[in-house]
Write an enzyme that holds these catalytic residues in place. Structure first.
Site, PDB file in Angstrom:
ATOM      1  N   TYR B  32       0.838  -1.095   0.092  1.00 23.19           N
ATOM      2  CA  TYR B  32       0.085  -0.143   0.152  1.00 23.19           C
ATOM      3  C   TYR B  32       0.931   1.307  -0.141  1.00 23.19           C
ATOM      4  CZ  TYR B  32      -4.619   1.987   0.232  1.00 23.19           C
ATOM      5  OH  TYR B  32      -5.718   2.545  -0.232  1.00 23.19           O
ATOM      6  N   HIS B  37       7.523   5.675   0.456  1.00 16.49           N
ATOM      7  CA  HIS B  37       8.123   4.299  -0.290  1.00 16.49           C
ATOM      8  C   HIS B  37       8.693   4.970  -1.451  1.00 16.49           C
ATOM      9  CE1 HIS B  37       4.738   2.660   2.091  1.00 16.49           C
ATOM     10  NE2 HIS B  37       5.965   2.078   2.821  1.00 16.49           N
ATOM     11  N   ARG B 187      -1.269   3.864   6.794  1.00 19.49           N
ATOM     12  CA  ARG B 187      -2.471   3.812   7.709  1.00 19.49           C
ATOM     13  C   ARG B 187      -3.287   5.233   7.553  1.00 19.49           C
ATOM     14  NH1 ARG B 187       1.525   0.636  11.293  1.00 19.49           N
ATOM     15  NH2 ARG B 187       0.577  -1.262  11.430  1.00 19.49           N
TER      16      ARG B 187
END
Lengths: 281, 281
Positions: B32, B37, B187
């Protein structure tokens, strides 16, 4: 043959070997080498282009009341043995090189270490797994050689390598014995003349157990009692454990059905000695 | 770009790359993926010949009442992001490929993990260290990239690599933020519209703390109280921890003298979010 005490230097040497396409065999030891270690080094030098022996008395695998301080040392003799057996490099770090003051990583194992030596020596296998992981990272061996005398250690290392996907083949090698059957061990040197004779009882008790297994005995209790009786007949011997366990899981079994490890730890005076055999049906 | 789910296959690919003398950069993730990232993958592709991203929601780093079951997934979107950011291979194993039923090895850490997230999530870092060790053994990267958002994780991984002599360079990368300052996190997707607005309070509280540090404040208690007051002003926010620790040892400090990590974990509704900054004098 090279003698190195620095991690950085050993890594450099091995990187060069790997660049040249050479394979590396590795024997981690605590020194004071005997014919058991020698057989591992010889096997490694038959199977690999280069052979590294580490000599490091690993403090974190000793318990508080164990023999860390007295563990025997003789680097000159070890060097000669390694050279003659075909080693190319001895890695002989000191404690400070291996463990910084604020070293805090632990490699440990559930399950496999709760029985046998893991029960008698609660922090032992965490110390073994941690140092062997580190040594594997330094040496990056293609194959690493361990004696079957430390049967639980061999099972633990194999499991660790499988679980953590470490790229090394673990080779287990047969126990090397004195003429009278006592398994070779650096700790045999602790024995007085009288104790040395008494120590024969370890292998003797296992031989009898093996005979009864070969005759068809399948009850763990009967095997344990037979070993107990033999050990008890020797005044200088005191039992630490006698266990019959599944050869893979190291869990106690009642009835012998598959590959089984029969393992004992016996004090002869103050010296703790171990021996074992694996019974395959 | 390749997508692989087998350890064996990934090892083969990487061995071939290494034979060709190519360097490998690695970004371990739980998928996700977001711009945080992405920044790691881009940096890795600038600094290495080949880049591997692992996507694995690691069950053993979640506690019993945490969000393992609900952790967001979108492999198609992740694949596109990896490709565009310059990855060469995605390693996307399932749980069974990573952990045999009788998996029992644990890599853990004393000291560094007793504070901050390690205190709130007692088995978390054992799970992180174990999976990252295993991934490093599979990928054997030259460099591995971790975000500064998980500051304690970065410190733990650096220590593990140093302690176990793992042959990889750990590269810590800056936190990537939304325009309003909220640190990017997989999150964040849990947040309702109202909660998303409330979440700005994390970065806001840290900004104020940073300002007071820059003005000369050196008392940890005063910093903590200032952050606490800001967080408490937001109804939807509940404090998990606010800590001021030594940036290396992760131990609480009273007076700020050297490199210091100011780290917070805050629940916004049911979602636990973290943020931090390092203050260097």
């Amino acid at each position: 043959m090279q003698l190195e005490d620095r991690i950085k230097k050993v890594k450099e040497v091995i990187k060069q070997w790997k660049k040249e396409g050479l394979t590396v065999g590795f024997i981690p030891t605590m020194g004071y080498l005997h014919e058991g270690h020698e057989s591992l080094i010889k096997k490694a030098s038959e199977e690999n282009d280069r052979v590294i022996v580490s000599i490091f008395v690993n403090p974190i695998q000793f318990g508080p009341n164990e023999d860390l301080e007295n563990y025997p040392k003789d680097l000159d003799r070890d060097t000669t043995l390694c050279l003659n057996a075909g080693a190319d490099l001895i890695f002989n770090p000191d404690k400070e090189e291996m463990y910084f003051d604020d070293f805090c990583t632990i490699v440990n194992m559930n399950g496999l270490t709760e029985n046998l030596c893991g029960k008698s020596r609660p922090s032992h296998f965490a110390g073994v797994c941690t140092v062997v992981s580190k040594l594997f990272n330094i040496v990056t061996p293609d194959k690493a050689y361990f004696g079957q005398k430390d049967a639980q250690q061999l099972a633990v290392i194999k499991r660790m390598v499988r679980d953590l996907s470490i790229d090394v083949e673990i080779v287990g090698c047969s126990i090397i014995r004195e003429e009278d059957g006592l398994a070779k061990s650096s700790r045999n040197t602790y024995l007085s003349k009288e104790e040395r004779i008494a120590a024969i009882v370890l292998n003797k008790s296992l031989k009898l157990a093996k005979e009864s297994l070969e005759k068809g005995e399948r009850s763990s209790n009967n095997i344990i009692n037979s070993i107990k009786n033999t050990i008890d007949s020797e005044k200088l011997a005191k039992i630490d454990y006698i266990q019959v366990v599944d050869a893979l899981s190291m869990e106690n079994i009642q009835e012998i059905k598959g590959p089984t490890l029969i393992a004992i730890a016996i004090y002869i005076g103050k010296t703790r000695l171990i021996d074992n055999f694996t019974f395959k049906m």
